[in-house]
Enzyme design. Structure first.
Site, PDB file in Angstrom:
ATOM      1  N   HIS A 122      -2.103   2.213  -6.470  1.00 23.23           N
ATOM      2  CA  HIS A 122      -0.915   2.375  -5.629  1.00 23.23           C
ATOM      3  C   HIS A 122      -1.261   2.637  -4.168  1.00 23.23           C
ATOM      4  CE1 HIS A 122       3.217   3.371  -4.619  1.00 23.23           C
ATOM      5  NE2 HIS A 122       2.796   4.502  -4.069  1.00 23.23           N
ATOM      6  N   ASP A 135      -1.110  -0.976  -9.837  1.00 21.62           N
ATOM      7  CA  ASP A 135      -0.318   0.206  -9.476  1.00 21.62           C
ATOM      8  C   ASP A 135       0.087   0.984 -10.727  1.00 21.62           C
ATOM      9  OD1 ASP A 135       1.588   2.009  -8.404  1.00 21.62           O
ATOM     10  OD2 ASP A 135       2.128   0.576  -6.835  1.00 21.62           O
ATOM     11  N   SER A 190       5.236   2.371  -0.466  1.00 20.71           N
ATOM     12  CA  SER A 190       5.661   3.405  -1.411  1.00 20.71           C
ATOM     13  C   SER A 190       7.058   3.900  -1.026  1.00 20.71           C
ATOM     14  CB  SER A 190       4.631   4.542  -1.443  1.00 20.71           C
ATOM     15  OG  SER A 190       4.882   5.424  -2.509  1.00 20.71           O
TER      16      SER A 190
END
EC number: 2.3.1.31
Length: 368
Positions: free
Chosen positions: A340, A307, A145
């Protein structure tokens, strides 16, 4: 060894990308393993938006870390082999200088007087820390991320001391939907009456909790929510439910928001989400070439097909761009109902661990 802190930029201030300066800068970090005599067995681990430097337990009764399954003797990041460093990011609120830190010029917290900063600035602070720790080379910079954005910047700015990059679930530039979600979250904080222009005493709990709830909707998937919550209700009601029916998904999100305000600073959230928005290594640099074109070291990119924050088409596009510019990139996709945040979930370790382990084991042999 638990959280340590080191004061940097005491003699010469930190020069930020926007031209502002700051001195000194305190950095919170944790280390695992031992730095080799040749000082070249370091792995730098980058946390995501609301993470901390506490990546793994240091002893049995220690608090769990956010990547325990990957760190330790014989694990993917083998601490008998590597010297792992994980810092709290610049601008954060868990040991490193940020908006809640005391401004030495005023004796009061910086709050919104803290200078704006970029992902590039975050890694500049990390580079200074590693130099202070005596690290001469980095085997790999690993992040997911926002951590993947930091890792990518390392490949561009400090390839001279970095041997490889592992980027999990992070594009080469924040997309419009991610920027939009970040705006909604910031507006929730800014519009909270308790925010008080950033000069709050207690947290603007309503706004920060709402921001966290929005974030959680992007970190997971509708598949997971449907499987876990359906339309089930809970016994207790809540004013927010606006009726006697209080759905489990509502209770879950409220819990996530309520616990988040106990550990994170609202101003840090504003600054860090904006740093994510501004991240774009596809933009031309001073030589009119995209910044990522400077990447010449092995680069592992892992996309998550489900995601909801950084969409898989952006990761695929990033892979194609890297290939076009002859970056030595390896690309894999992982499917997960956790979306995610899958790279942070224990159940999903078997999907990520072999990819990371294989990449590290196939790097050119160094003196580690």
């Amino acid at each position: 060894m638990t959280l340590q802190q080191k004061e940097l930029f005491q003699k010469s201030p930190l020069l930020l990308e926007n031209g502002e300066t700051l001195s000194p800068v305190l950095v919170g970090y944790e280390t695992y393993g031992t730095l080799s005599a040749s000082r070249d067995n370091c792995i730098l681990l980058e946390h995501a938006l609301t993470g901390t430097a506490h990546a793994a337990k240091h002893f049995e009764d220690d608090a769990p870390g956010w990547w325990d399954d990957y760190i330790g003797p014989g694990k993917t990041i083998d601490t008998d082999k590597y010297f792992l460093v994980c810092t709290n990011v610049f601008g954060g609120c868990s040991g490193t200088t940020g908006p809640s830190s005391i401004n030495p010029k005023t004796g009061e917290p910086f709050r919104l007087q803290f200078p704006g900063f970029s992902i590039k600035d975050i890694i500049k602070v990390q580079r200074e820390l590693l130099e202070q720790l005596g690290v001469t080379r980095i085997v790999s910079v690993i992040g997911g991320s926002m951590g993947g954005m930091q890792a990518t910047e390392w490949a561009i700015d400090y390839a001279d001391i970095t041997d490889s990059i592992i980027n999990i679930a992070s594009p080469l530039a924040a997309g419009p939907d991610a920027i939009g979600y970040n705006l909604i979250m910031r507006m929730a904080i800014l519009n909270d009456p308790d925010f008080n222009g950033g000069n709050y005493v207690g947290q603007p709990e309503g706004g920060l909790a709402t921001a966290r709830m929005v974030g959680m909707m992007t970190y997971r998937t509708s598949e997971l929510f449907s499987k876990r919550f359906e339309r089930f209700t809970v016994a207790e009601s809540s004013p927010a439910a606006f009726s006697k029916e209080h759905f489990q998904i509502e209770s879950y999100l409220q819990y996530q928001g309520d616990t988040f305000v106990e550990r994170f600073d609202a101003n840090s959230y504003l600054y860090l989400t904006k740093a994510i928005d501004l991240f774009d290594v596809t933009a031309p640099a001073k030589d009119d070439l995209p910044a990522f074109s400077k990447i010449k070291i092995p680069y592992l990119l892992i996309g998550i097909t489900t995601d909801q924050l950084f969409r898989i088409h952006d990761l695929r596009r990033g892979y194609e761009l890297l290939k076009e510019w002859d970056v030595p990139v390896t690309y894999h996709e992982v499917a997960s109902e956790y979306g995610h945040d899958a790279f942070l979930v224990e159940k999903e370790v078997p999907k990520f661990e072999p990819l990371i382990r294989s990449f590290l084991s196939n790097l050119p042999v160094k003196s580690i």
